[in-house]
Design a protein around this motif. Structure first.
Motif, PDB file in Angstrom:
ATOM      1  N   LEU A 184      -9.870  20.715  -3.382  1.00 41.27           N
ATOM      2  CA  LEU A 184      -9.190  21.225  -2.329  1.00 41.27           C
ATOM      3  C   LEU A 184      -8.546  20.126  -1.438  1.00 41.27           C
ATOM      4  N   PHE A 185      -7.314  20.111  -1.352  1.00 38.64           N
ATOM      5  CA  PHE A 185      -6.859  19.056  -0.407  1.00 38.64           C
ATOM      6  C   PHE A 185      -6.596  19.819   1.054  1.00 38.64           C
ATOM      7  N   SER A 243      -5.358  13.293  -7.742  1.00 40.56           N
ATOM      8  CA  SER A 243      -4.516  12.380  -8.064  1.00 40.56           C
ATOM      9  C   SER A 243      -3.357  12.100  -6.780  1.00 40.56           C
ATOM     10  N   ALA A 244      -2.590  10.847  -6.775  1.00 40.00           N
ATOM     11  CA  ALA A 244      -1.751  10.552  -6.002  1.00 40.00           C
ATOM     12  C   ALA A 244      -0.586  11.606  -6.298  1.00 40.00           C
ATOM     13  N   PHE A 295      -4.758   8.539  -1.692  1.00 37.10           N
ATOM     14  CA  PHE A 295      -3.874   8.318  -0.490  1.00 37.10           C
ATOM     15  C   PHE A 295      -3.159   7.149  -0.262  1.00 37.10           C
ATOM     16  N   SER A 296      -3.892   5.950  -0.950  1.00 41.23           N
ATOM     17  CA  SER A 296      -3.210   4.669  -0.708  1.00 41.23           C
ATOM     18  C   SER A 296      -3.806   3.454  -1.694  1.00 41.23           C
ATOM     19  N   ASN A 297      -2.776   2.692  -1.687  1.00 41.40           N
ATOM     20  CA  ASN A 297      -3.112   1.580  -2.718  1.00 41.40           C
ATOM     21  C   ASN A 297      -3.693   0.341  -2.026  1.00 41.40           C
ATOM     22  N   LYS A 298      -3.959   0.225  -0.709  1.00 40.19           N
ATOM     23  CA  LYS A 298      -4.112  -0.800  -0.027  1.00 40.19           C
ATOM     24  C   LYS A 298      -5.606  -1.519  -0.415  1.00 40.19           C
ATOM     25  N   GLY A 337       2.566   3.533  -2.371  1.00 39.23           N
ATOM     26  CA  GLY A 337       1.779   4.711  -3.040  1.00 39.23           C
ATOM     27  C   GLY A 337       2.543   5.865  -2.881  1.00 39.23           C
ATOM     28  N   LYS A 338       2.277   6.943  -3.794  1.00 35.10           N
ATOM     29  CA  LYS A 338       3.044   8.082  -3.778  1.00 35.10           C
ATOM     30  C   LYS A 338       2.859   8.861  -2.604  1.00 35.10           C
TER      31      LYS A 338
END
Length: 304
Positions: free
Chosen positions: A126-127, A146-147, A176-179, A193-194
């Protein structure tokens, strides 16, 4: 001598005269009743103490929680219970942990993803998104964390909220993030990121400091509220049952569920009333006066 004569002579009430006539001693005694009847039952008092010790919610919030569970109690009864159990004042640690958020106008969104139970062997996620100023909430079920789904949820959230989204706060999860993730050479990736792409230039994406979930505590508490009212109470047999129940709760939450914080901040009770109040104060923040939940369109307008 008649009671009326004595009352007039000594300037006291008839009840006082009658009380003293019944006594065979002159010493004053306490007027406290021999048996004190409390408004809360033992079970209700235990619930109040448990909620307070685990969440340190305010007496207003505790009252609303019990009311939402079908237990009718007054705020004054809850307060007396807290005093009698020595938990009417929050300890310093609790005050720091639950310090009030800095005030923001509508458009500062806390976002997270939480696990839902497996149904027919499939895990669901659940987002969840909740606005800091109005407590207006939106969520959607997905079968993958998933992104791609995070980006889809961001796009849907932008369409759901009736005001412009300025900032979205999330944790550092890879959806949420690639950082925090590094490439083969060990260097942090610079690829956008997406989810960031979905935010675009109009909505700023902020990340919590790693290892500090309380920074995003508003949505963490929202996750718990959702589960307490749905999956923790009912064992769903199908995805459709879960989806329908979540949709019903979303309508109830936004239109009927009371929030003690809103009562203190805006003198309103529900998220939709908070939207109406902000629409009165700053109409330029809003681009529409409707909420679409499921297949229904709910209209709200400025009070007259």
């Amino acid at each position: 001598m008649p009671n009326t004569v004595l009352a007039e002579r000594h300037k006291v009430s008839l009840n006082t005269v009658s009380k003293w006539k019944k006594r065979d001693f002159l010493e004053d005694v306490s007027s406290r009743p021999h048996n004190i009847e409390y408004a809360l039952t033992a079970v209700q008092e235990a619930l109040v103490v448990s909620i307070r010790n685990t969440t340190w919610a305010s007496r207003e919030e505790i009252t609303y929680m019990l009311s939402n569970s079908g237990i009718s109690v007054s705020i004054s009864s809850v307060y007396r219970c807290l005093v009698n159990n020595g938990i009417n004042r929050k300890p310093k640690e609790a005050r720091q942990a639950y310090a009030r958020f800095k005030e923001y106008t509508p458009g500062y969104i806390h976002m997270d993803v939480t696990y839902m139970p497996r149904i027919n062997g499939i895990r669901y996620y659940l987002f969840v998104a909740i606005d800091r100023a109005t407590r207006l909430m939106f969520y959607r079920l997905y079968d993958e964390k998933s992104a791609e789904n995070a980006a889809d949820f961001m796009n849907r959230a932008r369409k759901f909220f009736p005001f412009i989204l300025d900032i979205v706060l999330t944790d550092n999860g890879k959806e949420f993030s690639n950082k925090l993730y590094k490439g083969r050479g060990g260097a942090s990736t610079k690829k956008e990121g997406k989810f960031d792409i979905a935010c675009g230039g109009s909505t700023g994406h902020r990340l919590t400091k790693p290892g500090t979930p309380k920074t995003n505590g508003m949505v963490e508490r929202a996750n718990l509220t959702i589960k307490e009212s749905t999956v923790n109470r009912v064992k769903y047999q199908s995805f459709q049952e879960l989806s329908d129940d979540l949709e019903q709760f979303l309508v109830y939450y936004n239109f009927n569920r009371r929030h003690g914080g809103l009562a203190k901040e805006l003198n309103v009770r529900t998220p939709i009333e908070a939207c109406i109040r902000w629409l009165e104060l700053q109409p330029e923040l809003f681009y529409r006066k409707t909420l679409i939940i499921g297949k229904k369109c709910h209209i709200f307008a400025v009070r007259k």
